[in-house]
Scaffold this motif. Structure first.
Motif, PDB file in Angstrom:
ATOM      1  N   GLY A 394      94.027-114.028  43.909  1.00 28.96           N
ATOM      2  CA  GLY A 394      93.442-114.388  42.616  1.00 28.96           C
ATOM      3  C   GLY A 394      93.765-113.380  41.524  1.00 28.96           C
ATOM      4  O   GLY A 394      93.219-113.471  40.425  1.00 28.96           O
ATOM      5  N   ASN A 395      94.633-112.421  41.832  1.00 32.04           N
ATOM      6  CA  ASN A 395      95.068-111.395  40.874  1.00 32.04           C
ATOM      7  C   ASN A 395      93.907-110.558  40.334  1.00 32.04           C
ATOM      8  O   ASN A 395      93.905-110.135  39.176  1.00 32.04           O
ATOM      9  N   ILE A 396      92.922-110.336  41.197  1.00 29.88           N
ATOM     10  CA  ILE A 396      91.795-109.478  40.805  1.00 29.88           C
ATOM     11  C   ILE A 396      92.190-108.048  41.143  1.00 29.88           C
ATOM     12  O   ILE A 396      91.713-107.441  42.114  1.00 29.88           O
ATOM     13  N   MET A 397      93.073-107.516  40.321  1.00 30.47           N
ATOM     14  CA  MET A 397      93.630-106.187  40.551  1.00 30.47           C
ATOM     15  C   MET A 397      93.758-105.448  39.232  1.00 30.47           C
ATOM     16  O   MET A 397      93.858-106.063  38.166  1.00 30.47           O
ATOM     17  N   VAL A 398      93.770-104.143  39.319  1.00 29.77           N
ATOM     18  CA  VAL A 398      93.763-103.301  38.130  1.00 29.77           C
ATOM     19  C   VAL A 398      95.026-103.471  37.290  1.00 29.77           C
ATOM     20  O   VAL A 398      95.033-103.148  36.097  1.00 29.77           O
ATOM     21  N   SER A 399      96.088-103.986  37.886  1.00 31.16           N
ATOM     22  CA  SER A 399      97.327-104.236  37.132  1.00 31.16           C
ATOM     23  C   SER A 399      97.193-105.448  36.211  1.00 31.16           C
ATOM     24  O   SER A 399      97.979-105.627  35.282  1.00 31.16           O
ATOM     25  N   ASN A 400      96.178-106.276  36.451  1.00 34.04           N
ATOM     26  CA  ASN A 400      95.897-107.433  35.598  1.00 34.04           C
ATOM     27  C   ASN A 400      95.078-106.953  34.394  1.00 34.04           C
ATOM     28  O   ASN A 400      93.992-106.397  34.562  1.00 34.04           O
ATOM     29  N   PRO A 401      95.566-107.151  33.147  1.00 35.10           N
ATOM     30  CA  PRO A 401      94.848-106.683  31.955  1.00 35.10           C
ATOM     31  C   PRO A 401      93.387-107.135  31.905  1.00 35.10           C
ATOM     32  O   PRO A 401      92.539-106.452  31.324  1.00 35.10           O
ATOM     33  N   PHE A 402      93.100-108.298  32.541  1.00 34.47           N
ATOM     34  CA  PHE A 402      91.727-108.804  32.554  1.00 34.47           C
ATOM     35  C   PHE A 402      90.789-107.815  33.248  1.00 34.47           C
ATOM     36  O   PHE A 402      89.607-107.737  32.924  1.00 34.47           O
ATOM     37  N   TRP A 403      91.327-107.072  34.211  1.00 31.61           N
ATOM     38  CA  TRP A 403      90.505-106.135  34.975  1.00 31.61           C
ATOM     39  C   TRP A 403      90.813-104.682  34.618  1.00 31.61           C
ATOM     40  O   TRP A 403      90.648-103.773  35.429  1.00 31.61           O
ATOM     41  N   CYS A 404      91.224-104.476  33.379  1.00 27.94           N
ATOM     42  CA  CYS A 404      91.465-103.128  32.865  1.00 27.94           C
ATOM     43  C   CYS A 404      91.023-103.110  31.409  1.00 27.94           C
ATOM     44  O   CYS A 404      91.801-103.433  30.501  1.00 27.94           O
ATOM     45  N   LYS A 405      89.747-102.761  31.173  1.00 21.99           N
ATOM     46  CA  LYS A 405      89.150-102.894  29.838  1.00 21.99           C
ATOM     47  C   LYS A 405      88.212-101.734  29.538  1.00 21.99           C
ATOM     48  O   LYS A 405      87.857-100.948  30.423  1.00 21.99           O
ATOM     49  N   THR A 406      87.764-101.705  28.285  1.00 23.68           N
ATOM     50  CA  THR A 406      86.754-100.719  27.886  1.00 23.68           C
ATOM     51  C   THR A 406      85.368-101.205  28.310  1.00 23.68           C
ATOM     52  O   THR A 406      85.180-102.373  28.663  1.00 23.68           O
ATOM     53  N   VAL A 407      84.410-100.304  28.241  1.00 25.12           N
ATOM     54  CA  VAL A 407      83.032-100.644  28.589  1.00 25.12           C
ATOM     55  C   VAL A 407      82.543-101.820  27.751  1.00 25.12           C
ATOM     56  O   VAL A 407      81.978-102.789  28.270  1.00 25.12           O
ATOM     57  N   GLN A 408      82.748-101.776  26.440  1.00 14.40           N
ATOM     58  CA  GLN A 408      82.271-102.840  25.567  1.00 14.40           C
ATOM     59  C   GLN A 408      82.957-104.177  25.872  1.00 14.40           C
ATOM     60  O   GLN A 408      82.323-105.234  25.837  1.00 14.40           O
ATOM     61  N   GLN A 409      84.229-104.120  26.187  1.00 12.76           N
ATOM     62  CA  GLN A 409      84.938-105.355  26.531  1.00 12.76           C
ATOM     63  C   GLN A 409      84.367-105.985  27.801  1.00 12.76           C
ATOM     64  O   GLN A 409      84.241-107.205  27.893  1.00 12.76           O
ATOM     65  N   TYR A 410      84.002-105.159  28.776  1.00  7.92           N
ATOM     66  CA  TYR A 410      83.371-105.688  29.991  1.00  7.92           C
ATOM     67  C   TYR A 410      81.979-106.249  29.674  1.00  7.92           C
ATOM     68  O   TYR A 410      81.566-107.278  30.232  1.00  7.92           O
ATOM     69  N   LYS A 411      81.264-105.592  28.773  1.00 11.27           N
ATOM     70  CA  LYS A 411      79.948-106.112  28.383  1.00 11.27           C
ATOM     71  C   LYS A 411      80.086-107.481  27.721  1.00 11.27           C
ATOM     72  O   LYS A 411      79.270-108.390  27.972  1.00 11.27           O
ATOM     73  N   ASN A 412      81.105-107.646  26.900  1.00 12.84           N
ATOM     74  CA  ASN A 412      81.360-108.947  26.279  1.00 12.84           C
ATOM     75  C   ASN A 412      81.691-109.982  27.344  1.00 12.84           C
ATOM     76  O   ASN A 412      81.286-111.153  27.241  1.00 12.84           O
ATOM     77  N   GLU A 413      82.411-109.538  28.354  1.00 11.81           N
ATOM     78  CA  GLU A 413      82.830-110.446  29.424  1.00 11.81           C
ATOM     79  C   GLU A 413      81.633-110.896  30.250  1.00 11.81           C
ATOM     80  O   GLU A 413      81.481-112.085  30.565  1.00 11.81           O
ATOM     81  N   THR A 414      80.757-109.958  30.613  1.00 11.91           N
ATOM     82  CA  THR A 414      79.590-110.340  31.421  1.00 11.91           C
ATOM     83  C   THR A 414      78.662-111.266  30.639  1.00 11.91           C
ATOM     84  O   THR A 414      78.053-112.165  31.221  1.00 11.91           O
ATOM     85  N   ALA A 415      78.582-111.073  29.314  1.00 13.01           N
ATOM     86  CA  ALA A 415      77.784-111.976  28.478  1.00 13.01           C
ATOM     87  C   ALA A 415      78.358-113.386  28.529  1.00 13.01           C
ATOM     88  O   ALA A 415      77.621-114.378  28.624  1.00 13.01           O
ATOM     89  N   ARG A 416      79.680-113.487  28.490  1.00 17.44           N
ATOM     90  CA  ARG A 416      80.335-114.802  28.544  1.00 17.44           C
ATOM     91  C   ARG A 416      80.120-115.457  29.906  1.00 17.44           C
ATOM     92  O   ARG A 416      79.866-116.656  29.999  1.00 17.44           O
ATOM     93  N   TRP A 417      80.206-114.659  30.977  1.00 14.47           N
ATOM     94  CA  TRP A 417      79.997-115.206  32.314  1.00 14.47           C
ATOM     95  C   TRP A 417      78.603-115.824  32.438  1.00 14.47           C
ATOM     96  O   TRP A 417      78.425-116.854  33.081  1.00 14.47           O
ATOM     97  N   ILE A 418      77.625-115.179  31.814  1.00 23.97           N
ATOM     98  CA  ILE A 418      76.240-115.650  31.940  1.00 23.97           C
ATOM     99  C   ILE A 418      75.950-116.822  31.011  1.00 23.97           C
ATOM    100  O   ILE A 418      75.294-117.793  31.385  1.00 23.97           O
ATOM    101  N   GLU A 419      76.457-116.757  29.787  1.00 18.56           N
ATOM    102  CA  GLU A 419      76.139-117.783  28.791  1.00 18.56           C
ATOM    103  C   GLU A 419      77.008-119.035  28.928  1.00 18.56           C
ATOM    104  O   GLU A 419      76.632-120.110  28.461  1.00 18.56           O
ATOM    105  N   ALA A 420      78.175-118.910  29.547  1.00 14.46           N
ATOM    106  CA  ALA A 420      79.056-120.073  29.716  1.00 14.46           C
ATOM    107  C   ALA A 420      79.313-120.275  31.203  1.00 14.46           C
ATOM    108  O   ALA A 420      80.415-120.033  31.696  1.00 14.46           O
ATOM    109  N   PRO A 421      78.292-120.713  31.931  1.00 13.56           N
ATOM    110  CA  PRO A 421      78.420-120.821  33.381  1.00 13.56           C
ATOM    111  C   PRO A 421      79.511-121.800  33.814  1.00 13.56           C
ATOM    112  O   PRO A 421      79.601-122.913  33.313  1.00 13.56           O
ATOM    113  N   ALA A 422      80.343-121.346  34.713  1.00 12.34           N
ATOM    114  CA  ALA A 422      81.399-122.147  35.321  1.00 12.34           C
ATOM    115  C   ALA A 422      81.718-121.484  36.649  1.00 12.34           C
ATOM    116  O   ALA A 422      81.404-120.309  36.845  1.00 12.34           O
ATOM    117  N   MET A 423      82.340-122.222  37.576  1.00 12.25           N
ATOM    118  CA  MET A 423      82.575-121.673  38.904  1.00 12.25           C
ATOM    119  C   MET A 423      83.342-120.355  38.859  1.00 12.25           C
ATOM    120  O   MET A 423      83.014-119.412  39.575  1.00 12.25           O
TER     121      MET A 423
END
Length: 604
Positions: A394-423
């Protein structure tokens, strides 16, 4: 079948081999062979039997209403409970034409009263039954590895001095004790002074021996309980990079010190050698050589009967050290402190023993340019693959830009995961929640976990959907045996994942920071979220399922096959099959608990 054949047949069925000669003879004298056609009902709540059944050939299903709870094959037996207690809530129906032995009820009950081992097996709860069956299955492999406690090995008498004691007096006392270790007693904790500390803090600094011990002692002394497994002590020594720990009793009284060399001599395996190689590696090539030896360590520990939980703990600690070294070798020193390298998923839970894939990420401090880390993260992934950690599909690796971010970018991401539920969002959140910091600034991950817990306040609907993933895969209520066609079961999907996801959901709701499933279960039990019986049964089932998976993985490695999570029930012995069936029974019950706890029926 002759009397000798009958005796041989029964002797291979646990716990009948525990019967004395005269008891076995009595059993056989009062035992008949019976035949039942497919569809016949043997036991119901209204029809309590007069016999104990042992299957020679055929299959019987146990039902609760219309749900299959258990299947019984050759050498399986039933139903002790209805004979002992005179009642049952379930029904037993012949699924394939049945040939069986029937032991008279009064004789079966006599044997229970006459033979304690026989009685214990049938009257024990499910957890004790698990332990009895496991001991029966692995008794040829049991060793001091599996059963040794801290108090079983050498403890060195403690040389204890009070705070305020001069160093010269403390050294004189240590000479009386013939030890190089001095324990300093404080108000609520102990400190420690060793020979190496004396060299660094006194001799090299030219200090006077009349200084107080408080000035150089290291506080607090790391301790372990005398009743803990010795293997846990070894894991702690390796994790903390220390050579000794204090040993206390249940009241906190200091009993002595446990030295690393004594633990290693007790176990006499090459775990310490691997750990030393990792610590002494001066470059990636040397580190790779040390990492490769982890498989041999796993094989050795498994062959000696070490519990899979202990193996995963130890291998997890060694893997963490490998990650730290790789990070140190690849990432420039000036960049290391402004980021945190984390492992996630099964690695974050410390539950990946054989390298099946890698789930990792990098958290970068806000205000720091992420782009400067990307080439090094590409190198991290490449190196880990070279070390034998397969890439994540699933490319859940540090070489994937999605999994290499700043603290605030991860906070934005977790907010999206919670507010826009999808599998995919549920999956990403689950993987991230299991994250564990292995290198760099760990406070960055702590910050993110705090933020995540705050966002989940009053998110009952989200939690229901998150917990619903526990039900993603069906768990079988029957297990094919060697009398049927070869049958493969994905043990991760059917058994391990439902426990992991269900416990993860409860841990997320309760804001539990611990990542390992076993420790989460224990904490949930302490919080009374899980009752004692359910917690103990889940721990046993999780151990059985992971043991069977590890055994399968090692066979696949040996046969040079691609590692997967399928186990072949055709290749199982009776006891392993019994353990698997009982484990699945617990998983099915746990799924019902999750449905009720999170009110999942409202969103189905």
């Amino acid at each position: 079948m002759s009397l000798r054949d009958q005796k041989s047949f029964l002797s291979n069925i646990h716990p009948f081999e525990l019967l004395a000669e005269e008891q076995m003879d009595k059993c056989i004298r009062h035992m008949d062979i019976a035949y039942y056609a497919k569809g016949e009902v043997l036991i119901t709540p209204e029809k309590i039997p007069n016999h104990f059944f042992i299957v020679i050939k055929g299959i019987v299903h146990e039902y609760k209403e219309d749900e299959i709870l258990m299947d019984f094959h050759q050498q399986d037996s039933f139903d002790a409970n209805s004979l002992i207690y005179g009642k049952t809530n379930n029904s037993f129906r012949v699924y394939e034409d049945l040939i069986c032995y029937e032991i008279e009820k009064n004789i079966f009950l006599e044997l229970i009263e006459q033979n304690q081992g026989f009685k214990d097996f049938f009257l024990n709860n499910l957890v004790n039954k698990f332990q009895t069956l496991k001991e029966k299955e692995y008794k040829s492999e049991l060793s001091s590895f599996m059963i040794a406690r801290v108090h079983d090995t050498i403890l060195h008498p403690p040389c204890i001095v009070e705070k305020g004691t001069t160093l010269i007096d403390a050294i004189e006392k240590s000479m009386e004790y013939e030890t190089s270790t001095i324990l300093v007693k404080g108000e609520n904790e102990y400190g420690i002074i060793t020979d190496s500390l004396l060299k660094v803090k006194v001799l090299l600094e030219g200090r006077d021996l009349n200084i107080l011990v408080d000035e150089i002692a290291i506080f607090p002394l790391i301790t372990i309980n005398q009743d803990d497994y010795l293997f846990d002590a070894l894991t702690l020594l390796i994790k903390k990079n220390i050579k000794r720990v204090g040993v206390v009793d249940n009241s906190g009284k200091m009993l002595g010190t446990l030295e690393q060399i004594d633990v290693l001599s007790h176990f006499a395996n090459h775990t310490f050698v691997v750990d030393t190689k990792i610590k002494n590696a001066r470059n990636l090539e040397e580190l790779k050589d040390a990492s490769v030896e982890l498989i041999s360590t796993i094989r050795t520990l498994n062959a000696k009967g070490v519990k899979v939980n202990h193996i995963s703990n130890l291998i997890g600690q060694l893997n963490t050290k490998v990650y730290k070294k790789i990070y140190k070798f690849i990432v420039p020193k000036e960049l290391q402190k402004d980021a945190c390298f984390i492992v996630m998923g099964s690695e974050g839970r410390n539950e990946q023993i054989i390298k099946t894939d890698q789930d990792n990420a990098l958290v970068v401090k806000d205000g720091i340019d992420v782009e400067q880390y990307r080439p090094y993260m590409q190198e991290m992934t490449k190196t880990l693959i070279d070390f034998g950690y397969p890439p994540c599909e699933g490319n859940i690796m540090v070489s994937n830009p999605f999994w290499c971010k700043t603290v605030q970018q991860y906070k934005n991401e977790t907010a999206r995961w919670i507010e826009a539920p999808a599998m995919q969002n549920y999956m990403d959140l689950a993987i991230f929640f299991d994250s564990f910091a292995v290198a760099g600034d760990k406070e960055l991950l702590i910050n993110l976990k705090d933020d995540l817990f705050n966002k989940l306040h009053d998110k009952d609907v989200f939690m229901a959907y998150f917990a619903k993933a526990t039900l993603t895969f069906d768990t079988p209520s029957t297990v094919a045996n060697f009398m049927t066609k070869t049958y493969f079961i994905d043990i991760k999907k059917t058994g391990i994942f439902p426990i992991v996801q269900g416990i993860r959901s409860l841990a997320l709701r309760e804001k539990i920071r611990e990542t390992t499933t076993v420790k989460r279960i224990k904490i949930l039990n302490q919080k009374r979220v899980l009752e004692n019986q359910m917690a103990n049964e889940l721990l046993e089932a999780f151990e059985v399922l992971n043991t069977l998976r590890l055994k399968s993985h090692l066979h696949q490695l040996q046969d040079k096959k691609k590692i997967n999570n399928e186990i072949d029930t055709h290749a199982m012995g009776k006891i392993e099959r019994d353990l698997l069936k009982d484990s699945f029974k617990i998983v099915i019950s746990f799924k019902k608990f999750i449905i009720y706890t999170f009110r999942i029926e409202k969103i189905l």
